[in-house]
Design a protein around this motif. Structure first.
Motif, PDB file in Angstrom:
ATOM      1  N   ILE A 109      32.096 -56.031 -26.712  1.00  0.00           N
ATOM      2  CA  ILE A 109      31.359 -54.793 -26.984  1.00  0.00           C
ATOM      3  C   ILE A 109      31.697 -54.255 -28.369  1.00  0.00           C
ATOM      4  O   ILE A 109      30.808 -53.880 -29.139  1.00  0.00           O
ATOM      5  N   LEU A 110      32.975 -54.215 -28.713  1.00  0.00           N
ATOM      6  CA  LEU A 110      33.363 -53.708 -30.028  1.00  0.00           C
ATOM      7  C   LEU A 110      32.857 -54.620 -31.144  1.00  0.00           C
ATOM      8  O   LEU A 110      32.451 -54.145 -32.203  1.00  0.00           O
ATOM      9  N   ASP A 111      32.858 -55.934 -30.899  1.00  0.00           N
ATOM     10  CA  ASP A 111      32.332 -56.875 -31.901  1.00  0.00           C
ATOM     11  C   ASP A 111      30.846 -56.649 -32.167  1.00  0.00           C
ATOM     12  O   ASP A 111      30.341 -56.994 -33.233  1.00  0.00           O
ATOM     13  N   ARG A 112      30.139 -56.077 -31.210  1.00  0.00           N
ATOM     14  CA  ARG A 112      28.698 -55.853 -31.339  1.00  0.00           C
ATOM     15  C   ARG A 112      28.363 -54.398 -31.672  1.00  0.00           C
ATOM     16  O   ARG A 112      27.219 -53.983 -31.583  1.00  0.00           O
ATOM     17  N   GLY A 113      29.381 -53.617 -32.029  1.00  0.00           N
ATOM     18  CA  GLY A 113      29.153 -52.236 -32.433  1.00  0.00           C
ATOM     19  C   GLY A 113      28.834 -51.296 -31.290  1.00  0.00           C
ATOM     20  O   GLY A 113      28.253 -50.236 -31.506  1.00  0.00           O
ATOM     21  N   GLY A 114      29.215 -51.661 -30.088  1.00  0.00           N
ATOM     22  CA  GLY A 114      28.916 -50.836 -28.921  1.00  0.00           C
ATOM     23  C   GLY A 114      30.062 -49.932 -28.516  1.00  0.00           C
ATOM     24  O   GLY A 114      31.054 -49.788 -29.237  1.00  0.00           O
ATOM     25  N   GLU A 115      29.901 -49.325 -27.366  1.00  0.00           N
ATOM     26  CA  GLU A 115      30.924 -48.440 -26.799  1.00  0.00           C
ATOM     27  C   GLU A 115      31.221 -48.875 -25.378  1.00  0.00           C
ATOM     28  O   GLU A 115      30.327 -49.272 -24.639  1.00  0.00           O
ATOM     29  N   LEU A 116      32.496 -48.749 -25.008  1.00  0.00           N
ATOM     30  CA  LEU A 116      32.940 -49.080 -23.659  1.00  0.00           C
ATOM     31  C   LEU A 116      33.802 -47.953 -23.130  1.00  0.00           C
ATOM     32  O   LEU A 116      34.688 -47.460 -23.828  1.00  0.00           O
ATOM     33  N   ARG A 117      33.511 -47.550 -21.912  1.00  0.00           N
ATOM     34  CA  ARG A 117      34.309 -46.539 -21.221  1.00  0.00           C
ATOM     35  C   ARG A 117      34.758 -47.128 -19.898  1.00  0.00           C
ATOM     36  O   ARG A 117      34.095 -47.998 -19.342  1.00  0.00           O
ATOM     37  N   LEU A 118      35.865 -46.617 -19.390  1.00  0.00           N
ATOM     38  CA  LEU A 118      36.440 -47.114 -18.146  1.00  0.00           C
ATOM     39  C   LEU A 118      36.644 -45.956 -17.188  1.00  0.00           C
ATOM     40  O   LEU A 118      37.097 -44.883 -17.586  1.00  0.00           O
ATOM     41  N   VAL A 119      36.319 -46.182 -15.913  1.00  0.00           N
ATOM     42  CA  VAL A 119      36.568 -45.200 -14.851  1.00  0.00           C
ATOM     43  C   VAL A 119      37.583 -45.801 -13.900  1.00  0.00           C
ATOM     44  O   VAL A 119      37.388 -46.905 -13.385  1.00  0.00           O
ATOM     45  N   CYS A 120      38.674 -45.080 -13.677  1.00  0.00           N
ATOM     46  CA  CYS A 120      39.693 -45.538 -12.739  1.00  0.00           C
ATOM     47  C   CYS A 120      40.549 -44.353 -12.314  1.00  0.00           C
ATOM     48  O   CYS A 120      41.022 -43.590 -13.156  1.00  0.00           O
ATOM     49  N   SER A 121      40.735 -44.227 -11.012  1.00  0.00           N
ATOM     50  CA  SER A 121      41.602 -43.163 -10.509  1.00  0.00           C
ATOM     51  C   SER A 121      42.659 -43.687  -9.540  1.00  0.00           C
ATOM     52  O   SER A 121      43.532 -42.945  -9.119  1.00  0.00           O
ATOM     53  N   ASP A 122      42.601 -44.965  -9.204  1.00  0.00           N
ATOM     54  CA  ASP A 122      43.571 -45.561  -8.281  1.00  0.00           C
ATOM     55  C   ASP A 122      44.919 -45.699  -8.968  1.00  0.00           C
ATOM     56  O   ASP A 122      45.023 -46.299 -10.032  1.00  0.00           O
ATOM     57  N   ARG A 123      45.955 -45.166  -8.363  1.00  0.00           N
ATOM     58  CA  ARG A 123      47.267 -45.128  -9.032  1.00  0.00           C
ATOM     59  C   ARG A 123      47.852 -46.515  -9.286  1.00  0.00           C
ATOM     60  O   ARG A 123      48.503 -46.745 -10.298  1.00  0.00           O
ATOM     61  N   LEU A 124      47.596 -47.474  -8.398  1.00  0.00           N
ATOM     62  CA  LEU A 124      48.128 -48.817  -8.616  1.00  0.00           C
ATOM     63  C   LEU A 124      47.397 -49.538  -9.741  1.00  0.00           C
ATOM     64  O   LEU A 124      48.022 -50.212 -10.565  1.00  0.00           O
ATOM     65  N   VAL A 125      46.103 -49.399  -9.801  1.00  0.00           N
ATOM     66  CA  VAL A 125      45.337 -50.012 -10.892  1.00  0.00           C
ATOM     67  C   VAL A 125      45.689 -49.327 -12.211  1.00  0.00           C
ATOM     68  O   VAL A 125      45.874 -49.996 -13.232  1.00  0.00           O
ATOM     69  N   LEU A 126      45.814 -48.006 -12.185  1.00  0.00           N
ATOM     70  CA  LEU A 126      46.221 -47.281 -13.397  1.00  0.00           C
ATOM     71  C   LEU A 126      47.587 -47.761 -13.896  1.00  0.00           C
ATOM     72  O   LEU A 126      47.799 -47.898 -15.100  1.00  0.00           O
ATOM     73  N   ARG A 127      48.475 -48.032 -12.971  1.00  0.00           N
ATOM     74  CA  ARG A 127      49.807 -48.522 -13.341  1.00  0.00           C
ATOM     75  C   ARG A 127      49.700 -49.866 -14.058  1.00  0.00           C
ATOM     76  O   ARG A 127      50.352 -50.101 -15.080  1.00  0.00           O
ATOM     77  N   ILE A 128      48.867 -50.762 -13.533  1.00  0.00           N
ATOM     78  CA  ILE A 128      48.653 -52.060 -14.175  1.00  0.00           C
ATOM     79  C   ILE A 128      48.074 -51.868 -15.580  1.00  0.00           C
ATOM     80  O   ILE A 128      48.508 -52.522 -16.537  1.00  0.00           O
ATOM     81  N   LEU A 129      47.120 -50.966 -15.706  1.00  0.00           N
ATOM     82  CA  LEU A 129      46.505 -50.705 -17.016  1.00  0.00           C
ATOM     83  C   LEU A 129      47.538 -50.158 -18.003  1.00  0.00           C
ATOM     84  O   LEU A 129      47.543 -50.537 -19.184  1.00  0.00           O
ATOM     85  N   ARG A 130      48.420 -49.274 -17.528  1.00  0.00           N
ATOM     86  CA  ARG A 130      49.454 -48.708 -18.411  1.00  0.00           C
ATOM     87  C   ARG A 130      50.483 -49.759 -18.807  1.00  0.00           C
ATOM     88  O   ARG A 130      50.848 -49.875 -19.979  1.00  0.00           O
ATOM     89  N   ILE A 131      50.972 -50.531 -17.838  1.00  0.00           N
ATOM     90  CA  ILE A 131      52.009 -51.531 -18.111  1.00  0.00           C
ATOM     91  C   ILE A 131      51.529 -52.571 -19.112  1.00  0.00           C
ATOM     92  O   ILE A 131      52.282 -53.004 -19.982  1.00  0.00           O
ATOM     93  N   THR A 132      50.284 -52.963 -19.012  1.00  0.00           N
ATOM     94  CA  THR A 132      49.739 -53.999 -19.897  1.00  0.00           C
ATOM     95  C   THR A 132      49.272 -53.453 -21.238  1.00  0.00           C
ATOM     96  O   THR A 132      48.938 -54.224 -22.130  1.00  0.00           O
ATOM     97  N   GLY A 133      49.220 -52.141 -21.391  1.00  0.00           N
ATOM     98  CA  GLY A 133      48.768 -51.535 -22.644  1.00  0.00           C
ATOM     99  C   GLY A 133      47.266 -51.329 -22.724  1.00  0.00           C
ATOM    100  O   GLY A 133      46.772 -50.758 -23.692  1.00  0.00           O
TER     101      GLY A 133
END
Length: 133
Positions: free
Chosen positions: A82-106
């Motif tokens: 998406i960024l290579d094509r000049g677009g925009e990306l947004r993410l929706v997440c409220s699950d604490r375990l998935v959020l933890r994975i997203l935080r740990i991985t950067g």
């Protein structure tokens, strides 16, 4: 007399992915268990959406029940395409375990998750000029 208009959600492309348009943006709703098998199912559909010129995409993880490294690869790939094509990306997440994975991985720093679809639609997504890496 006004006719009642029923808006029906499109059928999922796969049992793990539903794609719909919302306010001029494409919403990719990942569902259920996102693992190596479901990622293989989702991958070609996600590539079709992220391969468009200047894609404006929201990835909604709200209905996700399980998320592993295969899901992370899908998100990293979508972000890069998406960024290579000049677009925009947004993410929706409220699950604490998935959020933890997203935080740990950067990934949470590269693609800050919004707590709801409405919040994601209101927020600007990272763009190529400011967020590509």
């Amino acid at each position: 007399m006004e006719a009642n208009v029923v808006r029906q959600e499109p059928a999922p492309l796969t049992r793990h992915l539903r794609v719909r348009e919302h306010g001029g943006r494409t919403v990719l709703e990942l569902r259920g268990e996102i693992d190596i098998l479901s990622a293989q199912e989702i991958h070609p559909h996600m590539d079709a959406v992220t391969g468009r010129p200047e894609p404006d995409v929201v990835v909604d993880l709200t209905p996700v029940e399980f998320f592993d490294c295969a899901g992370l690869r899908l998100l990293y790939r979508a972000r890069r395409r998406i960024l290579d094509r000049g677009g925009e990306l947004r993410l929706v997440c409220s699950d604490r375990l998935v959020l933890r994975i997203l935080r740990i991985t950067g990934l949470a720093e590269l693609l800050p998750p919004a707590p709801s679809l409405d919040a994601a639609l209101d927020a600007p997504g990272p763009r190529a000029a400011t967020g590509a890496s």
